[in-house]
Structure formats: structure tokens, C-alpha cells
Design an enzyme around this catalytic site. Structure first.
Site, PDB file in Angstrom:
ATOM      1  N   HIS A 198       2.834  -1.006  -2.741  1.00  0.00           N
ATOM      2  CA  HIS A 198       3.940  -0.177  -2.239  1.00  0.00           C
ATOM      3  C   HIS A 198       4.820   0.291  -3.402  1.00  0.00           C
ATOM      4  CE1 HIS A 198       2.893  -1.198   1.898  1.00  0.00           C
ATOM      5  NE2 HIS A 198       2.912  -2.480   1.579  1.00  0.00           N
TER       6      HIS A 198
ATOM      7  N   ASP B 167       8.716  -1.100   3.698  1.00  0.00           N
ATOM      8  CA  ASP B 167       7.893  -1.337   2.509  1.00  0.00           C
ATOM      9  C   ASP B 167       7.762  -0.073   1.662  1.00  0.00           C
ATOM     10  OD1 ASP B 167       7.211  -4.046   2.516  1.00  0.00           O
ATOM     11  OD2 ASP B 167       5.619  -3.750   3.968  1.00  0.00           O
TER      12      ASP B 167
ATOM     13  N   GLU C 166      -2.965  -0.880   0.400  1.00  0.00           N
ATOM     14  CA  GLU C 166      -2.447   0.093   1.364  1.00  0.00           C
ATOM     15  C   GLU C 166      -2.912   1.523   1.115  1.00  0.00           C
ATOM     16  OE1 GLU C 166       0.714   0.068  -1.873  1.00  0.00           O
ATOM     17  OE2 GLU C 166      -0.546  -1.432  -0.876  1.00  0.00           O
TER      18      GLU C 166
ATOM     19  N   TYR D  94      -1.203  -5.824  -1.916  1.00  0.00           N
ATOM     20  CA  TYR D  94      -0.302  -4.748  -1.510  1.00  0.00           C
ATOM     21  C   TYR D  94       0.656  -4.470  -2.657  1.00  0.00           C
ATOM     22  CZ  TYR D  94      -1.763  -5.247   3.382  1.00  0.00           C
ATOM     23  OH  TYR D  94      -2.490  -5.265   4.542  1.00  0.00           O
TER      24      TYR D  94
END
Length: 372
Positions: A96, A270, A118, A94
Site C-alpha cells: 500500500h 490502507d 494488493e 501487502y
């Protein structure tokens, strides 16, 4: 390929990139797996369990980053991890990036190939590598919000489900996606009054069909958000714009007019958060108060239940890990346009349009970048 799994170092992050079972699968495909010592301790996986699966144990993160062709993590790399990345290395985790300019700058400077869980999509427009963590986070948001409503934790002293003769608390969920649906399920299960707002009438129809008359569905407008939020005991922010910073749907002025002791749980944190007063918190210090309203904005909510979260995450990430290792990252990404959507940074270029737009980088199409 040598796949490296460092121990997560974000505050109270106990998940791990690969379980022993996933490591065993990669090894069965002819790859090596190197795991930092104690990386799996948070899910009850000892170094010995990884060794039994055929993995090698490294003494520290530096050894893992120095040796690995691909780094598989859970959370975004912190500054001292980013300093260890190499130009010829693949990072799969991940990221972000949109609300995190410092991380983006460092990843661009590293020259590494950075693929974000993501933003990987599927043929239906879903986010398969985000979905299981969204399920966990949506459920945890209500659980944490219910706790924050207790007077000892700064809340108004309301039991969400009420008791006979006393009306239940009101939960407002902003966003009817995976997070929102799971928050609704939890809140209704507790016996709360639940309202969901969304701008997609098909989403509202699907949720109404699933949950029946116990759920109130409202088309999301500024006026509707204001009306519902001012009457809420718990507001769950469940908004997502893929790859981009979350829109600020609840203003600071609106927060100042909310009921004293009410709670905001921002699952969108996030991506920067969907409440104007949101700032990222940790499991160690999860809440703060603004204008009498308790804010729960933990940036790695699923890390609070690492065993459930890690196995749920590995269920969906393992096929992609194996594709990258078996085919090489270029062939794996170019063979699957939905997987290609996960490429955020490549050789110093930003290949996610939303990140480039939000942070002011030149955007290059990922297929074009790989072909060059």
C-alpha cells in the site's frame, strides 16, 4: 531458497505470513523456512508446530532478515524492519505504497525487490491476493460499525436491524467491489436498510441480481453521495483504485452535515481513505469523532480475526510464494504478467505506475526493469 517469516509488529497485528501447513509445503518443495519465535502465536500456531513442519525457529527478526533470501509477511514493513532489508532480498507482502511516501522512500533506498500482494492481478482483472482480506474487511466494517453505533461507543444508539415496530438503521456502501459486496451481505443479514453506490452499472446490476429488492442500487454521482450519506446511520467506504491513493468521495463539509452519532467505516484507509476526515487508527484505539460523526478507520481490519484471515490469505498467496522460490523471482514474474503487476519496487526503481504518479517518482515498466 531460504524463506523468512518474521513476527508482525504493527499495532495489534496477529496474522502471520506463513502457517505451519504452508511452511510444510515450501519445505516439501526443497526450500528452507525460518520463522521468528512466536510469530504464529496469534493464530494459535506454536514454535513447536512450525518445527514439526520442518521449519527453523529464529530468536528475533534480525536473524530472519539477515539469513532469508525472501521475506514473506502480511503487513507493510515498519521503519525498523525496512532498515533490515538487503539489496539481494525479495519482500512479498501487502505494501500500500501510494499513501505512504516514507515507506516508499525506504524501499527504494534498500534496493530490495518488493512485490505487493494488493497489485497482483488475474486474467479477469481481479485482485486475487487482496480479495480474501477484502471479504473479511467488508464484513468486519459492518460488524464494527454496528458496535460504534451503540451509545456507549459514541454512536446514536441505533440497532441496525431494528425490532418490530421500530425501523432499522440505514447503511450506505460506497463501492460495489469485493469489500462492498461483503458489507452488503452482512448489513442485509442484520436486517438493515442498505444502499450501494457505484459508477459501474454492470456492478450494480450484478449486485441487484444477487441480493434482490432488499438492496437499493444507486449510480454514484456527487449529488447521489451527498443525498445518501446525509440520510445514513452507517457509511462504509469500499472504494479501490488499484495501487493508487483512494479518492476522497465524502468531503469534510459533508461530514459536518451528517447526523450526529452516525458512523463512517473507511475500509479504503490502507490506501489513504475515501473520506476527507479519515486518518488511520488501530485496533487498540479504533475510533475518533469529527463533528459528531464516529470514524472507524483501522488500517489492518482483518488483523482483528487473525486465524480466519491468515488461513484465507495463505490459501491464495502460497502458490505465488512457491513460484518465487521454485523458479526465482525474475523467472516467476516474467512468466506471468498478472504476477508481474505485483512488482512495485525493484533495485531502487518504482515499477508500479500508480505509485510513481501519486508520489512523484519516475516510472519504469517492470518487465523492462527486470530485463535490464
Amino acid at each position: 531458497m531460504l524463506i523468512g517469516v518474521p513476527k508482525e509488529i504493527k499495532n495489534h497485528e496477529y496474522r502471520v505470513g506463513l502457517t505451519p501447513e504452508s511452511a510444510s509445503e515450501a519445505i516439501a518443495h526443497g526450500h528452507r523456512v525460518m520463522v521468528e519465535s512466536q510469530a504464529g502465536i496469534g493464530i494459535g500456531a506454536s514454535d513447536e508446530s512450525y518445527q514439526a513442519a520442518g521449519a527453523e525457529i529464529a530468536g528475533d527478526a534480525g536473524a530472519v532478515f539477515a539469513a532469508a533470501d525472501m521475506i514473506v509477511k502480511v503487513k507493510e514493513p515498519l521503519a525498523r524492519e525496512r532498515a533490515l532489508l538487503r539489496r539481494d532480498q525479495v519482500l512479498f507482502t501487502y505494501l500500500h505504497l501510494a499513501p505512504d511516501p516514507e515507506q516508499t522512500k525506504d524501499l527504494v533506498a534498500s534496493g530490495a525487490t518488493c512485490i505487493a500482494y494488493e497489485t497482483v492481478t488475474d486474467s479477469h482483472g481481479g485482485l486475487p491476493l487482496l480479495a480474501p482480506m477484502s471479504q473479511v474487511a467488508g464484513r468486519l466494517a459492518v460488524q464494527a460499525g454496528a458496535t460504534a453505533l451503540e451509545r456507549a461507543h459514541g454512536g446514536s444508539g441505533i440497532l441496525l436491524g431494528g425490532v418490530p415496530g421500530v425501523e432499522p438503521g440505514k447503511v450506505v456502501v460506497i463501492g460495489g467491489g469485493v469489500v462492498g459486496e461483503n458489507a452488503i451481505e452482512m448489513a442485509l443479514g442484520l436486517g438493515a436498510e442498505v444502499v450501494v453506490l457505484d459508477r459501474n452499472v454492470d456492478v450494480l446490476g450484478r449486485l441487484s441480481h444477487r441480493f434482490g429488492h432488499g438492496l437499493k442500487t444507486v449510480y454514484s454521482t456527487r449529488a447521489a453521495i451527498e443525498r445518501q450519506v446525509l440520510d445514513a446511520d452507517l457509511v462504509v467506504g469500499a472504494v479501490l483504485v488499484v495501487g493508487a491513493a483512494a479518492p476522497k468521495l465524502v468531503t469534510a463539509d459533508l461530514v459536518s452535515r451528517m447526523k450526529t452519532g452516525s458512523v463512517l467505516a473507511d475500509v479504503a484507509i490502507d490506501q489513504g481513505g475515501c473520506f476527507e476526515t479519515s486518518k488511520a487508527t488501530t485496533h487498540e484505539d479504533p475510533t475518533y469523532v469529527v463533528d459528531g460523526v464516529v470514524h472507524y478507520c483501522v488500517a489492518n481490519m482483518p488483523g482483528g480475526v487473525p486465524r480466519t484471515s491468515t488461513y484465507a490469505l495463505n490459501n491464495v498467496t502460497l502458490p505465488y510464494v512457491l513460484a518465487l522460490a521454485d523458479k526465482g523471482f525474475k523467472a516467476a514474474l516474467l512468466a506471468n504478467p498478472n504476477f508481474l503487476a505485483g512488482l512495485n519496487v525493484f533495485k531502487g526503481q518504482v515499477t508500479c505506475e500508480a505509485v510513481a504518479r501519486d508520489l512523484g517518482y519516475d516510472y519504469i515498466d517492470p518487465a523492462t526493469a527486470l530485463a535490464a
